[in-house]
Enzyme design. Sequence first.
Site, PDB file in Angstrom:
ATOM      1  N   ARG A 201       0.849  -1.037  -0.020  1.00  0.00           N
ATOM      2  CA  ARG A 201      -0.059   0.100  -0.065  1.00  0.00           C
ATOM      3  C   ARG A 201       0.689   1.266   0.035  1.00  0.00           C
ATOM      4  O   ARG A 201       1.581   1.310   0.822  1.00  0.00           O
ATOM      5  CB  ARG A 201      -0.676  -0.088   1.152  1.00  0.00           C
ATOM      6  CG  ARG A 201      -1.674   1.272   1.593  1.00  0.00           C
ATOM      7  CD  ARG A 201      -2.705   1.715   0.566  1.00  0.00           C
ATOM      8  NE  ARG A 201      -3.127   3.153   0.858  1.00  0.00           N
ATOM      9  CZ  ARG A 201      -4.129   3.361   1.477  1.00  0.00           C
ATOM     10  NH1 ARG A 201      -4.838   2.332   2.171  1.00  0.00           N
ATOM     11  NH2 ARG A 201      -4.572   4.766   1.748  1.00  0.00           N
ATOM     12  N   ARG A 210      -5.525   1.115  -4.407  1.00  0.00           N
ATOM     13  CA  ARG A 210      -4.768   0.872  -3.347  1.00  0.00           C
ATOM     14  C   ARG A 210      -4.996  -0.742  -3.375  1.00  0.00           C
ATOM     15  O   ARG A 210      -5.956  -1.400  -3.689  1.00  0.00           O
ATOM     16  CB  ARG A 210      -5.201   1.440  -2.026  1.00  0.00           C
ATOM     17  CG  ARG A 210      -6.465   1.112  -1.571  1.00  0.00           C
ATOM     18  CD  ARG A 210      -7.098   2.429  -0.721  1.00  0.00           C
ATOM     19  NE  ARG A 210      -7.565   3.212  -1.915  1.00  0.00           N
ATOM     20  CZ  ARG A 210      -8.215   4.238  -1.314  1.00  0.00           C
ATOM     21  NH1 ARG A 210      -8.738   4.469  -0.052  1.00  0.00           N
ATOM     22  NH2 ARG A 210      -8.568   5.039  -2.234  1.00  0.00           N
ATOM     23  N   ASP A 213      -6.843  -1.417   1.971  1.00  0.00           N
ATOM     24  CA  ASP A 213      -7.146  -0.050   2.826  1.00  0.00           C
ATOM     25  C   ASP A 213      -7.953  -0.867   3.966  1.00  0.00           C
ATOM     26  O   ASP A 213      -8.853  -1.456   3.823  1.00  0.00           O
ATOM     27  CB  ASP A 213      -8.108   0.551   1.760  1.00  0.00           C
ATOM     28  CG  ASP A 213      -8.472   2.108   2.573  1.00  0.00           C
ATOM     29  OD1 ASP A 213      -7.585   2.549   3.418  1.00  0.00           O
ATOM     30  OD2 ASP A 213      -9.471   2.503   2.333  1.00  0.00           O
ATOM     31  N   ASP A 215      -9.505   0.430   7.686  1.00  0.00           N
ATOM     32  CA  ASP A 215      -9.769   1.536   8.583  1.00  0.00           C
ATOM     33  C   ASP A 215     -10.705   1.384   9.852  1.00  0.00           C
ATOM     34  O   ASP A 215     -11.304   0.334   9.677  1.00  0.00           O
ATOM     35  CB  ASP A 215     -10.963   2.583   7.778  1.00  0.00           C
ATOM     36  CG  ASP A 215     -10.434   3.338   6.519  1.00  0.00           C
ATOM     37  OD1 ASP A 215      -9.431   4.063   6.874  1.00  0.00           O
ATOM     38  OD2 ASP A 215     -10.901   3.469   5.566  1.00  0.00           O
TER      39      ASP A 215
END
Length: 288
Positions: A201, A210, A213, A215
């Site tokens: 990444r 990407r 990812d 989160d």
Amino acid sequence: MDYIQIEQLEVFAYHGCNEEEKINGQKFYVDAKLYVDVQTPGLSDNLDETINYAKACKFINKFMTENRFDLIEAVAEQTSRALLQEFPKLKAVEFTINKPNAPIKLPFGNVAVSVFRKWNKAYLSIGSNMGNKEAYLNSCIEAFYDDSNCRVTEVSNFIETKPYGPVEQDNFLNGCIGVETLYSAEELLERIHEIEAEEGRTREIHWGPRTLDIDIVLFNDEIIAKTDLLVPHVEMHKRLFVLEPLNQIAPYAIHPIQKKTVSQLLEELKSTEGKENNCSGCSGCVKM
């Protein structure tokens, strides 16, 4: 919360900054509260449904004698985490290490450090839109499985969604996972960045393509506002690609600011389809 209490467990170990402490060792005394379900074994009278406190004491003694630390802060932190990793039924631990023979050249009764540590509950949104997307997501999940400070508890199905932002790129494959973790939110973010970097990444283009990812969507019921970390995720209630997989694994998880469940947020977002809501999936999520 129920707990088993251990008081004044004597351990002879070699912790300390001074050379004399490292060579000669000294007595430490441990107090520990082991937070565990007491009602179930209390009704069943079955040792397998609780924590064997004799084994817990033996583990504490073994860990503290086989490892050496300069600071009793480190002893408390590392022993607490080791206890939580060793005993699956242990939900949290309050650990106090007493050092009555600390090298202080004044009259004193005791020096102690106390910590409270627990398994934190986090929900993570994961996505990829480069290369073998499914392989990247599965590799991410395996990384958390392999981390002794994490326990993967739920994994959603993956869904395909259209990308958000001005950069032309391939569709995303998205999902959500639930983890129990000994990391703080900040430590978890650092671990996430490590996993993303391991999968190639880069962060050169905002909203760009990407490989992976990750989160933090929710962390316990905490509200965190820091420069590099906002929890709950500031846009989660606007994102179908977050709410749809999250609803599969945690429909009743509550957004600590909105004060609504994930399922309620999802229904509200779906009802606004076709309106301006900044959701990359609102123009149509393709189920995998």
